[in-house]
Design an enzyme around this catalytic site. Structure first.
Site, PDB file in Angstrom:
ATOM      1  N   LYS A  65       2.112 -11.973  -6.612  1.00 49.85           N
ATOM      2  CA  LYS A  65       3.298 -11.674  -5.813  1.00 49.85           C
ATOM      3  C   LYS A  65       3.866 -12.955  -5.209  1.00 49.85           C
ATOM      4  O   LYS A  65       3.126 -13.923  -5.024  1.00 49.85           O
ATOM      5  CB  LYS A  65       2.905 -10.739  -4.655  1.00 49.85           C
ATOM      6  CG  LYS A  65       2.612  -9.318  -5.064  1.00 49.85           C
ATOM      7  CD  LYS A  65       2.341  -8.450  -3.848  1.00 49.85           C
ATOM      8  CE  LYS A  65       2.022  -7.012  -4.243  1.00 49.85           C
ATOM      9  NZ  LYS A  65       3.162  -6.313  -4.891  1.00 49.85           N
TER      10      LYS A  65
ATOM     11  N   ARG B  87      -2.126   2.510  -9.420  1.00 49.17           N
ATOM     12  CA  ARG B  87      -2.313   3.596 -10.377  1.00 49.17           C
ATOM     13  C   ARG B  87      -3.623   3.446 -11.147  1.00 49.17           C
ATOM     14  O   ARG B  87      -4.205   4.427 -11.603  1.00 49.17           O
ATOM     15  CB  ARG B  87      -1.093   3.657 -11.323  1.00 49.17           C
ATOM     16  CG  ARG B  87      -0.868   2.381 -12.096  1.00 49.17           C
ATOM     17  CD  ARG B  87       0.551   2.264 -12.648  1.00 49.17           C
ATOM     18  NE  ARG B  87       1.513   1.795 -11.656  1.00 49.17           N
ATOM     19  CZ  ARG B  87       2.803   1.617 -11.893  1.00 49.17           C
ATOM     20  NH1 ARG B  87       3.305   1.868 -13.096  1.00 49.17           N
ATOM     21  NH2 ARG B  87       3.602   1.177 -10.940  1.00 49.17           N
TER      22      ARG B  87
HETATM   23  N1  BES Z   1       1.299  -2.210  -3.301  1.00 53.41           N
HETATM   24  C1  BES Z   1       2.377  -2.424  -4.185  1.00 53.41           C
HETATM   25  C2  BES Z   1       3.603  -1.581  -3.838  1.00 53.41           C
HETATM   26  C3  BES Z   1       4.407  -2.019  -2.646  1.00 53.41           C
HETATM   27  C4  BES Z   1       5.298  -3.057  -2.747  1.00 53.41           C
HETATM   28  C5  BES Z   1       4.311  -1.344  -1.456  1.00 53.41           C
HETATM   29  C6  BES Z   1       6.060  -3.441  -1.672  1.00 53.41           C
HETATM   30  C7  BES Z   1       5.088  -1.705  -0.372  1.00 53.41           C
HETATM   31  C8  BES Z   1       5.958  -2.765  -0.476  1.00 53.41           C
HETATM   32  C9  BES Z   1       1.977  -2.075  -5.607  1.00 53.41           C
HETATM   33  O1  BES Z   1       0.664  -2.326  -5.934  1.00 53.41           O
HETATM   34  C10 BES Z   1       2.822  -2.915  -6.506  1.00 53.41           C
HETATM   35  O2  BES Z   1       2.671  -4.099  -6.477  1.00 53.41           O
HETATM   36  N2  BES Z   1       3.672  -2.276  -7.286  1.00 53.41           N
HETATM   37  C11 BES Z   1       4.548  -2.973  -8.157  1.00 53.41           C
HETATM   38  C12 BES Z   1       4.603  -2.203  -9.438  1.00 53.41           C
HETATM   39  C13 BES Z   1       5.328  -2.945 -10.545  1.00 53.41           C
HETATM   40  C14 BES Z   1       4.530  -4.138 -10.985  1.00 53.41           C
HETATM   41  C15 BES Z   1       5.547  -1.987 -11.687  1.00 53.41           C
HETATM   42  C16 BES Z   1       5.927  -3.048  -7.498  1.00 53.41           C
HETATM   43  O3  BES Z   1       6.335  -2.074  -6.874  1.00 53.41           O
HETATM   44  O4  BES Z   1       6.549  -4.106  -7.580  1.00 53.41           O
HETATM   45 MN    MN Z   2       0.356  -4.322  -6.614  1.00 56.22          MN
END
Ligand code: BES
Ligand code: MN
Ligand code: ZN
Length: 481
Positions: free
Chosen positions: A263, A337
């Site tokens: 990230k 997931r």
């Molecule tokens: N924990 C995150 C989701 C999230 C992001 C929650 C920002 C709250 C604020 C999750 O694990 C994630 O990183 N999801 C990705 C999925 C994507 C790679 C398909 C996302 O939402 O960017």
């Molecule tokens: Mn994630």
């Protein structure tokens, strides 16, 4: 915080010694012989008290009133939302070192939702996080007395609200703790401690047990971190063993760096909140122990860190989930997931009446619904409507999202049964479609709480949601029998 329930009228409330007396008045309040209704109606008449929820008028040591401070707060027509607003404004107005005991009194009988809203709002407005401060200054308000004239029949509703507050604050505490104070091991210890409460049992599985169950998907996420994973299994038994349980599954990623699909640095600290689903499950169990409803509930928490190391899972790796389905991990940041799918398969052994998973799953859900409503996904209409009503009832709102099969198109893989990501479009739905592949054997719902579980910015912190929604849902089940 200590709560008390009284049924005084306004004359009685005026005699109550406290640091602050909050009178939640409705516009049709008539001036009586007691000092409080006299003050309020004269202020109303003079136009000094706006009859709008959230507007307050304060006075200091008013005559014939035992309280040091008097706060008059309008509740408009008295909906739960109005009452919450009024209580928040009133508490914010008097908060300070010298205000330890506060009395909140209604001038007429509120509806159950409104009383519950008042209890929730005092907790929210006075909550302070202290665990990792060197000189902790705790919450100032220690005692809260609720005063509902003629409100004896609202006592059960008041009690469930007080228990809900205990669960919400438990969830907030664990969610707010930094990731180095809330590792999977710490969460497991917290769950074990809950098992000391009535009707609760807890079992914790470690890497060995999880490996022998074949949870290859969960293990793949955990493998990039030195912190060992934990799979927490909680049982609340309030009914006969023969009664099928409701299973709650909480995403317990104690820190989500994204893994190799890392990230961006900005706001990455907020990914300590990626265990808010797990925290909400712990919170629900905390409340269940107090309320003892006649149902059975199982809580499952797959917990690990999503980090980066020489051993971390790589984009393109294929893993085998506990269900036997193989998964191509195209993006290591779609890890929620991957831990949830194995927990869903594990849930089959309980022959559940329903399974609800709760997860800070997608940024896409934040884009879609913001912080107001959690995303609700379920192919089961009756389960979906029960959860929606529970959300309305507890002012912990959710919104039903679609699950058309076309949304699963992007999850096709050339190298495994399924990929863990589709395209960017409709990301919250694709994530739910992925989970649905593992939830075929029971009625299932998924709550995406990425937007609702915590606040960013100056007020950064956990909200304790959706503990109120989940409890309202479970209590309604217990009542329906
Ligand atoms: N924990 C995150 C989701 C999230 C992001 C929650 C920002 C709250 C604020 C999750 O694990 C994630 O990183 N999801 C990705 C999925 C994507 C790679 C398909 C996302 O939402 O960017
Ligand atoms: Mn994630
Ligand atoms: Zn995550």
């Amino acid at each position: 915080m200590n709560f008390e329930f009284k049924t005084f009228d306004l004359a009685g409330a005026a005699r109550e010694k406290c640091d602050a007396l909050v009178v939640l008045f409705s516009p049709n309040l008539k001036s009586g012989k007691d000092p409080l209704s006299a003050i309020i109606s004269s202020a109303l008449k003079a136009g000094d008290l706006l009859d709008k929820p959230g507007k307050v008028l304060m006075t200091y040591r008013p005559s014939d009133v035992a309280a040091t401070r008097l706060v008059m707060a309008s509740i408009g027509v008295g909906t739960a939302k109005d009452v919450r607003q009024a209580v928040s404004a009133a508490v914010a107005g008097v908060k300070g070192k010298t205000v330890k005991k506060i009395c909140i009194c209604f001038t007429e009988l509120p509806c159950e939702e409104a009383l519950e809203g008042a209890v929730m709002a005092v907790s929210e407005a006075s909550y302070v996080y202290v665990t990792t401060k060197s000189k902790p200054e705790g919450r100032d308000i220690q005692r809260v007395q609720f005063n509902v004239p003629g409100g004896l029949k609202l006592k059960p509703s008041y009690e469930s609200a007080v228990a809900t507050v205990a669960g919400v604050e438990f969830a907030k505490e664990w969610a707010n703790r930094p990731a180095n104070y809330a590792t999977p091991t710490h969460l497991a210890v917290a769950a074990k401690a809950l098992a000391k409460l009535p009707n609760i049992k807890c079992e914790v599985l470690g890497p060995k047990e999880v490996a022998s169950l074949g949870m290859g998907s969960f293990m793949a996420v955990a493998q990039g971190s030195d912190e060992p994973l934990r799979f927490i299994v909680l049982h609340y038994n309030g009914a006969l063993k023969t009664q099928a349980p409701t299973v709650l599954i909480g995403k317990g990623i104690t820190f989500d760096s994204g893994g190799i699909s890392i990230k961006p640095a900005a706001e990455m600290d907020e990914m300590k909140f990626d265990m808010c689903g797990a925290a909400s499950v712990l919170g629900v169990f905390r409340s269940l122990a107090e309320l003892k409803p006649a149902i059975n509930v199982v809580g499952l928490i797959p917990s690990c860190e999503n980090l980066i190391s020489g051993g971390a899972v790589k984009p393109g790796d294929v893993v085998t989930s506990m269900s036997g389905q193989t998964i191509e991990i195209l993006n290591t940041d779609a890890e929620g997931r991957l831990v949830l799918c194995d927990a869903l398969t594990y849930a089959e052994r309980f022959k559940p009446r329903a399974v609800v998973d709760i997860a800070t799953l997608t940024g896409a859900c934040v884009v879609a619904l913001g912080a107001v409503r959690s995303g609700l996904f379920s192919p089961d209409d009756s389960l979906a409507s029960a959860l929606i009503s529970a959300g309305d009832r507890s002012t912990d709102l959710c919104w039903r999202m679609p699950l058309d099969d076309e949304y699963a198109e992007g999850l096709k893989s050339n190298f495994a049964d399924v990929a863990n990501v589709g395209g960017r479009a409709g990301g919250a739905v694709t994530a739910a479609k992925f989970l649905q592949r593992f939830a075929g054997k029971f009625p299932w719902a998924h709550l995406d709480i990425a937007g609702s579980a915590w606040k960013s910015g100056a007020a950064k912190g956990a909200t304790g949601r959706p503990v109120p929604l989940l409890l309202a849902y479970l209590l309604a089940l217990a009542k329906a029998k």
